[in-house]
Write an enzyme that holds these catalytic residues in place. Structure first.
Site, PDB file in Angstrom:
ATOM      1  N   CYS A  64       0.836  -1.215   0.000  1.00  0.00           N
ATOM      2  CA  CYS A  64       0.000   0.000   0.000  1.00  0.00           C
ATOM      3  C   CYS A  64       0.864   1.255   0.000  1.00  0.00           C
ATOM      4  O   CYS A  64       0.538   2.250  -0.653  1.00  0.00           O
ATOM      5  CB  CYS A  64      -0.901   0.031   1.234  1.00  0.00           C
ATOM      6  SG  CYS A  64      -2.045  -1.346   1.323  1.00  0.00           S
TER       7      CYS A  64
HETATM    8  C1  BEZ Z   1       0.586  -4.633   1.821  1.00  0.00           C
HETATM    9  O1  BEZ Z   1       0.038  -3.588   1.490  1.00  0.00           O
HETATM   10  O2  BEZ Z   1       1.795  -4.759   1.775  1.00  0.00           O
HETATM   11  C2  BEZ Z   1      -0.223  -5.795   2.292  1.00  0.00           C
HETATM   12  C3  BEZ Z   1      -1.415  -5.578   2.959  1.00  0.00           C
HETATM   13  C4  BEZ Z   1      -2.144  -6.662   3.404  1.00  0.00           C
HETATM   14  C5  BEZ Z   1      -1.688  -7.940   3.152  1.00  0.00           C
HETATM   15  C6  BEZ Z   1      -0.514  -8.147   2.426  1.00  0.00           C
HETATM   16  C7  BEZ Z   1       0.225  -7.063   2.013  1.00  0.00           C
END
Ligand code: BEZ
Length: 213
Positions: free
Chosen positions: A46
């Protein structure tokens, strides 16, 4: 909650964001819009995604498109995370992020897929036209970061095909040849597409992108 589909009216809502309270329709005005969700704050994928979108500010502006992000954490968490994004991605987040702690907007837009995760949103993308109808829905899992070049490419196609009687072929990019809609006769095509067209098959006719000089 009914499932949202292409052509449906995008539900309006009021939400708290990093830039204050926003009414979605007022925020969009008569522009195109992108509403996209993130599983959680302070997560690696994200963080890179929000940094990438911030860097495409001019590209979204060129397309008369406003972006609005969503994550189910609170405002204070978002604000701290934005500082991290700015620092680690060498950018400045320049769009609001909804703090959807009560999952109101996530539920309205079906962004929680319980068999993937009970509480966190998946990576949903909604593109909304100036008429407030839904033009595109894409859903990615939490583990796959989105390709925002692809999103810009699709917006180019949506905006072109909304106003011209054409469609865009596989892997099309702005500036390349387009296909003439099957509903257009050859006679009409001659009038509409002054740069001419190639008829490869009666149903497969190519013409230069019509809205370019
Ligand atoms: C991420 O944004 O890195 C992420 C968020 C939830 C689960 C896996 C990765």
């Amino acid at each position: 909650m009914a499932t949202l589909r292409l052509g449906d009216k995008a539900p309006n809502f009021t939400a708290q964001t990093t830039e204050g309270e926003i009414n979605f329709y007022d925020y969009l005005g008569d522009r195109w819009g992108v509403l996209f969700s993130h599983p959680a704050d302070y997560t690696p994928v994200c963080t890179t995604e929000l940094g990438a979108v911030a860097k495409y500010k001019d590209e979204f502006a060129k397309r008369n498109t406003k972006v609005l992000a969503l994550s189910v954490d609170g405002i204070e968490s978002h604000k701290g995370w934005v500082n991290d994004i700015n620092e680690t991605q060498n950018t400045t987040v320049n769009f609001p992020i909804i703090a959807d702690e009560d999952r109101k907007v996530s539920s309205l837009y079906d962004m929680i897929h319980p068999n993937a995760d009970e509480t966190l949103t998946v990576r949903s993308v909604y593109v909304i036209g100036p008429d407030k109808s839904i033009k595109l829905i894409i859903t990615y899992p939490a583990s796959t970061g989105r390709n925002f070049e692809e999103l810009l490419r699709v917006i180019d196609s949506l905006q072109l095909t909304a106003y011209q009687k054409v469609a865009t072929p596989a892997n099309w990019k702005h500036g390349e040849e387009v296909v003439i809609s099957p509903a257009v006769s050859n006679e009409e095509a001659e009038k509409l597409f002054t740069k001419g067209f190639k008829e490869i098959r009666p149903y497969l006719r190519l013409t230069p992108q019509p809205n370019l000089d």
